[in-house]
Design an enzyme around this catalytic site. Structure first.
Site, short mmCIF file in Angstrom:
data_model
loop_
_atom_site.label_atom_id
_atom_site.label_comp_id
_atom_site.label_asym_id
_atom_site.label_seq_id
_atom_site.Cartn_x
_atom_site.Cartn_y
_atom_site.Cartn_z
N PRO A 5 -0.23 5.18 -3.18
CA PRO A 5 -0.11 5.60 -1.84
C PRO A 5 -1.96 5.27 -1.13
O PRO A 5 -1.44 5.20 -0.15
CB PRO A 5 0.59 6.08 -1.50
CG PRO A 5 0.66 7.41 -1.84
CD PRO A 5 0.73 6.67 -3.67
N TYR A 29 -9.28 -1.91 2.98
CA TYR A 29 -9.00 -1.21 3.68
C TYR A 29 -7.48 -1.41 5.33
O TYR A 29 -6.33 -1.64 5.00
CB TYR A 29 -9.61 0.44 4.28
CG TYR A 29 -8.22 1.31 5.29
CD1 TYR A 29 -7.82 2.26 4.09
CD2 TYR A 29 -7.97 1.47 6.15
CE1 TYR A 29 -6.49 2.58 4.06
CE2 TYR A 29 -7.13 2.75 6.42
CZ TYR A 29 -6.96 3.58 5.83
OH TYR A 29 -5.72 4.05 6.06
N LYS A 69 -1.40 0.23 0.54
CA LYS A 69 -1.54 -1.16 0.77
C LYS A 69 0.43 -1.50 0.79
O LYS A 69 0.60 -3.22 0.66
CB LYS A 69 -1.82 -1.66 -0.94
CG LYS A 69 -3.85 -1.67 0.15
CD LYS A 69 -3.90 -2.42 0.60
CE LYS A 69 -4.54 -2.55 1.87
NZ LYS A 69 -5.53 -2.28 2.86
N HIS A 82 -5.91 1.93 15.31
CA HIS A 82 -7.08 3.02 14.39
C HIS A 82 -8.50 2.14 13.93
O HIS A 82 -8.59 1.05 14.16
CB HIS A 82 -6.49 3.34 13.62
CG HIS A 82 -5.70 4.91 14.02
ND1 HIS A 82 -5.56 5.67 12.82
CD2 HIS A 82 -5.43 5.10 14.86
CE1 HIS A 82 -5.05 6.56 14.15
NE2 HIS A 82 -4.13 6.26 14.86
N TYR A 105 -8.61 11.31 4.99
CA TYR A 105 -8.59 11.31 3.54
C TYR A 105 -9.68 12.87 3.03
O TYR A 105 -10.60 12.94 3.22
CB TYR A 105 -8.52 10.20 3.18
CG TYR A 105 -7.77 8.79 2.93
CD1 TYR A 105 -7.33 8.53 2.17
CD2 TYR A 105 -8.03 8.57 4.61
CE1 TYR A 105 -6.18 7.80 2.56
CE2 TYR A 105 -7.15 7.57 4.70
CZ TYR A 105 -6.35 7.54 3.82
OH TYR A 105 -4.89 5.76 4.50
P1 FAD Z 1 11.82 -1.08 -0.67
O1 FAD Z 1 11.38 -0.39 0.51
O2 FAD Z 1 12.10 0.42 -1.76
O3 FAD Z 1 13.15 -1.57 0.05
C1 FAD Z 1 14.01 -2.17 -1.31
C2 FAD Z 1 15.84 -2.60 -1.26
O4 FAD Z 1 16.54 -1.94 -2.18
C3 FAD Z 1 16.04 -0.23 -0.55
O5 FAD Z 1 16.68 -0.48 0.86
C4 FAD Z 1 16.67 0.25 -1.78
O6 FAD Z 1 18.25 1.12 -1.55
C5 FAD Z 1 17.89 -1.51 -2.08
N1 FAD Z 1 17.86 -1.28 -3.31
C6 FAD Z 1 17.81 -1.51 -4.66
N2 FAD Z 1 18.38 -1.17 -5.62
C7 FAD Z 1 19.24 -1.72 -5.44
C8 FAD Z 1 20.39 -2.94 -6.25
N3 FAD Z 1 20.66 -2.88 -7.60
N4 FAD Z 1 21.64 -3.67 -5.10
C9 FAD Z 1 20.69 -3.98 -3.42
N5 FAD Z 1 20.18 -3.19 -3.00
C10 FAD Z 1 19.37 -2.50 -4.12
N6 FAD Z 1 2.58 0.99 1.98
C11 FAD Z 1 1.64 1.29 2.68
O7 FAD Z 1 1.61 -0.10 3.26
N7 FAD Z 1 1.06 1.83 3.98
C12 FAD Z 1 1.48 3.16 3.56
O8 FAD Z 1 1.03 3.64 4.59
C13 FAD Z 1 2.25 3.63 2.45
N8 FAD Z 1 2.39 5.03 2.58
C14 FAD Z 1 3.40 5.14 1.54
C15 FAD Z 1 3.98 6.87 1.46
C16 FAD Z 1 4.48 7.03 0.07
C17 FAD Z 1 5.34 8.60 0.40
C18 FAD Z 1 5.26 6.06 0.23
C19 FAD Z 1 6.15 6.76 -1.46
C20 FAD Z 1 5.33 4.87 -0.38
C21 FAD Z 1 4.24 4.40 0.59
N9 FAD Z 1 4.11 2.94 1.16
C22 FAD Z 1 2.67 3.05 1.71
C23 FAD Z 1 4.72 2.03 0.23
C24 FAD Z 1 5.76 1.49 1.24
O9 FAD Z 1 6.55 2.39 1.15
C25 FAD Z 1 6.90 0.43 0.32
O10 FAD Z 1 5.33 -0.66 -0.63
C26 FAD Z 1 7.88 -0.33 0.50
O11 FAD Z 1 9.18 0.68 1.07
C27 FAD Z 1 8.46 -1.61 -0.19
O12 FAD Z 1 9.47 -2.49 0.41
P2 FAD Z 1 10.21 -3.41 -0.46
O13 FAD Z 1 11.32 -3.55 1.24
O14 FAD Z 1 9.83 -3.88 -0.94
O15 FAD Z 1 11.20 -2.29 -1.24
C1 PHB Z 2 1.27 8.04 5.81
O1 PHB Z 2 1.07 7.94 6.82
O2 PHB Z 2 2.27 8.03 5.27
C2 PHB Z 2 0.46 6.97 5.03
C3 PHB Z 2 -0.85 6.82 4.85
C4 PHB Z 2 -2.29 6.69 4.52
C5 PHB Z 2 -1.92 6.41 3.69
C6 PHB Z 2 -0.60 6.99 2.46
C7 PHB Z 2 0.34 7.07 3.84
O3 PHB Z 2 -3.15 5.91 2.87
#
Ligand code: FAD
Ligand code: PHB
Length: 399
Positions: free
Chosen positions: A295, A387, A299, A76, A203
């Site tokens: 979200p 962004y 980021k 995009h 948005y």
């Molecule tokens: P997580 O994905 O939370 O992974 C952590 C892992 O550790 C999990 O699998 C969990 O089960 C495991 N764990 C937890 N506790 C323990 C334990 N005690 N022992 C062993 N394992 C454990 N980010 C973007 O950049 N762009 C977006 O568009 C965006 N949209 C989003 C939309 C929504 C609705 C949400 C909720 C989040 C969004 N995010 C977005 C954020 C993004 O999803 C997270 O920042 C990302 O998942 C972080 O990854 P992580 O691996 O650090 O953590």
């Molecule tokens: C998504 O596609 O899940 C999404 C996109 C943009 C955002 C947050 C989530 O800012």
């Protein structure tokens, strides 16, 4: 109790942070074991992020997991912002910037498959993971699986276990400062096999609250509406969701919205959070274990990818060259980048959402912010820098 395993880096969490760190380390000959509390299928079933910055895409290519993203991801070069009666596109092209829409679920699958192909060790359904010895000469991870206790000896522990994980909680409270803002609303998100409303993200800052039309492919939509934190999912029928989304979109987009049965529906709270420092002895925090952004700025996953890229580089310098300067600056350098993303995410959230008790002055300020953003080339440049995540590239600032 089974005999202790041994590795160089013990990684807690098999989300995008943990898996990408393991992959980057593996390619440089550094051994790791990933411990995950949930099952592999559970991790793969979580619907989360969708927007990858250019730098994230580059990190994934360097980690040799970018092939499917390059084939199937949607590039995009702009987003649409709607407020009041206006719809304005912010064009990334003048800044040479783009983002790639590619679901976190797909990325997680690619990372898991890459780890399998390289013979990396991941242990799923590891219960009660405990982190020990990080301030001493070696670290040890303990967990329970199938009723048995297991041990892993390692040089370092990477805490990649998300906001609710055990890693951050293993650091004594006196050693950690935390900063938090909890927002008084959430996002109700749905996934549905209907074509996206527009070929770019929309948005919308509406009187009734925020709305976002995103996507996962040309035939799959991912959409969100701001909702109350205590809303009950059972009260949000598919019909009610699509009606509310339609109401919050400008007429042209609303006319194109196709409703359909939802495949997934969930409410996510919005939070800004930073823990510092990101290091405690041999334990390093990365991704959502260290920080949360609302979200709105898309980021979270991007920050996680940059954290682990930086951490992998530092660990590789330790093993390859016996140099620890990068490990020593990991926390400070990462925190500068993290606070910049926190700033942008909090700002996006503040201008696009309806806050309880909002006055007409507050609303006028939001409209003026958005009006300035779309009307000023300088403001648009600043927006795109944050962004699309091109800041480090354009000003050569710390990673
Ligand atoms: P997580 O994905 O939370 O992974 C952590 C892992 O550790 C999990 O699998 C969990 O089960 C495991 N764990 C937890 N506790 C323990 C334990 N005690 N022992 C062993 N394992 C454990 N980010 C973007 O950049 N762009 C977006 O568009 C965006 N949209 C989003 C939309 C929504 C609705 C949400 C909720 C989040 C969004 N995010 C977005 C954020 C993004 O999803 C997270 O920042 C990302 O998942 C972080 O990854 P992580 O691996 O650090 O953590
Ligand atoms: C998504 O596609 O899940 C999404 C996109 C943009 C955002 C947050 C989530 O800012």
């Amino acid at each position: 109790m089974s005999a202790a395993l041994r590795t160089q880096v013990g990684i807690v969490g098999s989300g995008p942070s943990g898996l990408l760190l393991a992959q980057l380390l593996h390619l440089a000959g550094v051994d790791s074991v990933v411990l995950e509390r949930r099952s592999r299928d559970y991790v793969l079933g979580r619907i989360r992020a969708g927007v990858l910055e250019q730098t994230t895409a580059e990190i994934l290519r360097r980690a040799r997991v970018g092939a499917r993203m390059d084939r199937e991801g949607l590039v995009h070069r702009g987003v649409e912002l709607c407020f009041g009666e206006r719809t304005q596109r912010i064009d990334f092209s003048p800044f040479g910037a783009s983002v790639t829409v590619y679901g976190q679920t797909e990325l997680t699958r690619d990372l898991m498959e890459a780890r399998d192909a390289l013979g990396g060790k991941s242990i799923y359904e590891a219960e009660d993971v405990a982190i020990e010895g990080v301030t001493g000469g070696a670290a040890r991870l303990r967990w329970r699986k199938d009723g048995e206790q297991h041990l892993l000896d390692c040089d370092f522990v990477a805490g990649c276990d998300g906001f609710h994980g055990v890693s951050r909680r293993s650091i004594p409270a006196a050693e950690l400062r935390t900063h938090e803002r909890v927002y008084p609303f959430g996002w109700l998100g749905v996934l549905a096999d209907v074509p996206p409303v527009s070929h770019e993200l929309i948005y919308s800052s509406h009187e009734r609250g925020f709305a976002l039309c995103s996507m996962r492919s040309a035939t799959r939509s991912r959409c969100y509406v701001q909702c109350a934190l205590d809303d009950d999912l059972r009260e949000w029928s598919d019909e009610r969701f699509w009606d509310e989304l339609r109401t919050r979109l400008p007429a042209e987009a609303a006319a194109k919205l196709q409703a359909g049965p939802t495949i997934e529906k969930s409410i996510a709270p919005l939070r800004s959070f930073v823990a510092e420092p990101l290091r405690y002895g041999r334990l390093f925090l990365a991704g959502d274990a260290a920080h949360i952004v609302p979200p709105t700025g898309a980021k979270g996953l991007n920050l996680a990818a940059r954290d682990v890229d930086q951490l992998a580089t530092a660990l590789i310098a330790h093993y390859r060259d016996g140099r620890d300067e990068l490990l020593n600056v990991y926390s400070d350098a990462a925190l500068r980048r993290i606070w910049r993303a926190e700033r942008f995410s909090a700002w996006m959230t503040s201008v696009l959402h309806r806050f309880p008790g909002r006055t007409s002055f507050d609303r006028a300020m939001q409209i003026a912010e958005l009006d300035y953003l779309v009307g000023s080339a300088a403001a648009r440049a600043a927006f795109v820098e944050s962004y699309a995540g091109t800041l480090a590239v354009t000003v050569g600032a710390a990673t």
